[in-house]
Scaffold this active site. Structure first.
Site, mmCIF file in Angstrom:
data_model
loop_
_atom_site.group_PDB
_atom_site.id
_atom_site.type_symbol
_atom_site.label_atom_id
_atom_site.label_comp_id
_atom_site.label_asym_id
_atom_site.label_seq_id
_atom_site.Cartn_x
_atom_site.Cartn_y
_atom_site.Cartn_z
ATOM 1 N N GLN A 122 7.522 -9.368 7.941
ATOM 2 C CA GLN A 122 8.786 -8.882 7.383
ATOM 3 C C GLN A 122 9.352 -7.690 8.152
ATOM 4 O OE1 GLN A 122 6.894 -8.201 3.437
ATOM 5 N NE2 GLN A 122 8.141 -6.340 3.383
ATOM 6 N N GLY B 89 0.814 -1.219 0.000
ATOM 7 C CA GLY B 89 0.000 0.000 0.000
ATOM 8 C C GLY B 89 0.842 1.260 0.000
ATOM 9 N N SER C 67 9.606 5.482 -3.095
ATOM 10 C CA SER C 67 9.372 4.527 -2.025
ATOM 11 C C SER C 67 8.277 5.080 -1.130
ATOM 12 C CB SER C 67 10.655 4.358 -1.205
ATOM 13 O OG SER C 67 10.357 3.741 0.037
ATOM 14 N N SER C 68 7.478 4.173 -0.582
ATOM 15 C CA SER C 68 6.432 4.613 0.342
ATOM 16 C C SER C 68 7.047 5.302 1.555
ATOM 17 C CB SER C 68 5.607 3.414 0.809
ATOM 18 O OG SER C 68 5.102 2.714 -0.300
ATOM 19 N N LEU D 63 0.470 3.574 -2.141
ATOM 20 C CA LEU D 63 0.869 3.411 -3.543
ATOM 21 C C LEU D 63 1.380 4.716 -4.141
ATOM 22 C CD1 LEU D 63 -2.046 1.131 -4.844
ATOM 23 C CD2 LEU D 63 0.128 0.463 -3.766
ATOM 24 N N GLY E 122 5.818 4.234 -8.552
ATOM 25 C CA GLY E 122 6.528 2.954 -8.701
ATOM 26 C C GLY E 122 5.537 1.800 -8.779
ATOM 27 N N HIS E 123 4.578 1.802 -7.850
ATOM 28 C CA HIS E 123 3.542 0.763 -7.883
ATOM 29 C C HIS E 123 2.682 0.894 -9.148
ATOM 30 C CE1 HIS E 123 4.072 1.414 -3.384
ATOM 31 N NE2 HIS E 123 4.310 0.126 -3.473
ATOM 32 N N GLN F 158 14.772 -8.873 -3.107
ATOM 33 C CA GLN F 158 13.431 -9.485 -2.987
ATOM 34 C C GLN F 158 13.033 -10.153 -4.305
ATOM 35 O OE1 GLN F 158 9.952 -7.516 -0.994
ATOM 36 N NE2 GLN F 158 9.429 -6.970 -3.094
ATOM 37 N N ASP G 35 13.446 -3.332 -5.342
ATOM 38 C CA ASP G 35 13.757 -4.288 -4.277
ATOM 39 C C ASP G 35 14.417 -5.498 -4.939
ATOM 40 O OD1 ASP G 35 12.277 -3.021 -1.847
ATOM 41 O OD2 ASP G 35 10.904 -2.874 -3.519
HETATM 42 P P1 AMP Z 1 6.081 -2.339 -1.507
HETATM 43 O O1 AMP Z 1 4.700 -1.776 -1.429
HETATM 44 O O2 AMP Z 1 7.155 -1.376 -1.108
HETATM 45 O O3 AMP Z 1 6.207 -3.687 -0.854
HETATM 46 O O4 AMP Z 1 6.340 -2.600 -3.047
HETATM 47 C C1 AMP Z 1 5.460 -3.373 -3.830
HETATM 48 C C2 AMP Z 1 6.090 -3.622 -5.170
HETATM 49 O O5 AMP Z 1 6.330 -2.370 -5.811
HETATM 50 C C3 AMP Z 1 7.450 -4.335 -5.071
HETATM 51 O O6 AMP Z 1 7.562 -5.287 -6.122
HETATM 52 C C4 AMP Z 1 8.424 -3.207 -5.228
HETATM 53 O O7 AMP Z 1 9.674 -3.601 -5.755
HETATM 54 C C5 AMP Z 1 7.679 -2.310 -6.219
HETATM 55 N N1 AMP Z 1 8.185 -0.942 -6.144
HETATM 56 C C6 AMP Z 1 8.273 -0.161 -5.040
HETATM 57 N N2 AMP Z 1 8.858 1.017 -5.353
HETATM 58 C C7 AMP Z 1 9.148 0.952 -6.680
HETATM 59 C C8 AMP Z 1 9.767 1.854 -7.599
HETATM 60 N N3 AMP Z 1 10.217 3.067 -7.216
HETATM 61 N N4 AMP Z 1 9.896 1.466 -8.888
HETATM 62 C C9 AMP Z 1 9.451 0.243 -9.286
HETATM 63 N N5 AMP Z 1 8.870 -0.641 -8.472
HETATM 64 C C10 AMP Z 1 8.713 -0.292 -7.188
#
Ligand code: AMP
Length: 285
Positions: A61, A31, A185-186, A33, A36-37, A153, A150
């Site tokens: 995690q 979330g 990033s969130s 969002l 990136g998301h 991951q 990530d």
């Molecule tokens: P998260 O909500 O941070 O767990 O991220 C969910 C998905 O979004 C993961 O696969 C992350 O790698 C991807 N994600 C997060 N930030 C970015 C970004 N800046 N660019 C591309 N993918 C992202």
């Protein structure tokens, strides 16, 4: 758009799409969002007939010293974004339904989880692998989308899918950045104005290092020392690690003689930031 919290109804919604012959895709998220998301969701929308997004801040995690309550939560905005991006199903489960008391099973991907962030965050990637495996069973789509942001991951999920014969294709999506280069990033909203400005130095150091590699520098100690110097020059950071690793095994390199990933993690104040960039060099010899 369906918003579902129950495991069984969510699984049935995915199966219903599959039974109609639709290609289905999953974007797992925590979330809050951002672009990136959105880029993952757009990629899923472009490739799939049925798109599911999961929003779950995964307690498994977060370490005992990591504050899950500080993680940003913006459910109403997330749902509106999913709706406008054409998502078919948003899965928003309660913690107790994903991790009922007395859960005994974990997914441990050895080796890959013990490097980079895994060394500094014991148990983190077991928490990630376990929840992703569960999501793949709850939402059994054809494809799942993960960000290179990530990178560790992503490699762990790819390996888990391979080792456990999970029938889901993993699609890697490039890192989306702010105009000054900071990886989205969130957690970025937790930075003060000053910290936010300094945070851009992480990506600048990565870009400069990639250019140096492409210019012929191959010595990892030289390159990582320069990254640390550049980050330090931008102000107080706690650098967790700066490493250049094989881009598949994540084993540290001393000389860049194959496709590599430059990875770093640092804390500014209380905010933990990670970033990475790929460098492809032709194999020598
Ligand atoms: P998260 O909500 O941070 O767990 O991220 C969910 C998905 O979004 C993961 O696969 C992350 O790698 C991807 N994600 C997060 N930030 C970015 C970004 N800046 N660019 C591309 N993918 C992202």
């Amino acid at each position: 758009m369906l918003k579902l919290t129950a495991i069984e109804t969510s699984r049935q919604a995915v199966w219903a799409a599959r039974q109609k012959g639709q290609q289905s895709g999953l974007v797992p998220t925590m979330g809050a969002l951002h672009e990136g998301h959105y880029s993952l969701i757009r990629e899923a929308r472009a490739r799939c007939d049925f798109v599911a997004v999961s929003v779950f801040v995964n307690p498994a995690q977060f370490g005992p010293n990591e504050d899950i309550t500080a993680y940003p939560r913006t459910e109403a905005a997330d749902l509106a974004a999913c709706e406008s991006l054409g998502v078919d199903l948003v899965f928003v489960p309660a913690v107790e339904s994903i991790f009922p008391p007395n859960t005994l099973t974990n997914v441990v991907v050895s080796g890959l989880t013990e490097r980079l962030c895994g060394l500094r965050r014991p148990g983190h990637f077991t928490g990630v692998a376990t929840v992703v495996a569960k999501l793949f069973h709850i939402l059994p789509t054809d494809v799942a989308f993960f960000g290179e942001k990530d990178y560790q991951q992503l490699q762990i999920v790819k390996r888990m899918v391979r080792d456990l014969d999970i029938p889901i294709d993993i699609v890697a999506c490039p890192t989306i950045r702010e105009p000054d280069g900071l990886a989205m990033s969130s957690r970025n909203v937790l930075l003060s104005t000053d910290e936010r400005q300094r945070a851009a130095s992480l990506s600048h150091a990565l870009f400069r290092t990639r250019d140096r590699v492409l210019g012929g520098e191959r010595d990892v100690a030289t390159l990582t020392a320069a990254i640390r110097d550049e980050i330090k020059a931008a102000g107080p950071f706690d650098v967790d690690y700066v490493e250049i690793v094989d881009d598949q095994s994540l084993e540290p390199l001393t000389t860049i003689d194959r496709s590599a990933r430059i990875c770093l993690a640092a804390r500014i104040g209380t905010v933990h930031l990670i970033d990475n960039i790929g460098v492809d060099v032709p194999p020598t010899g």
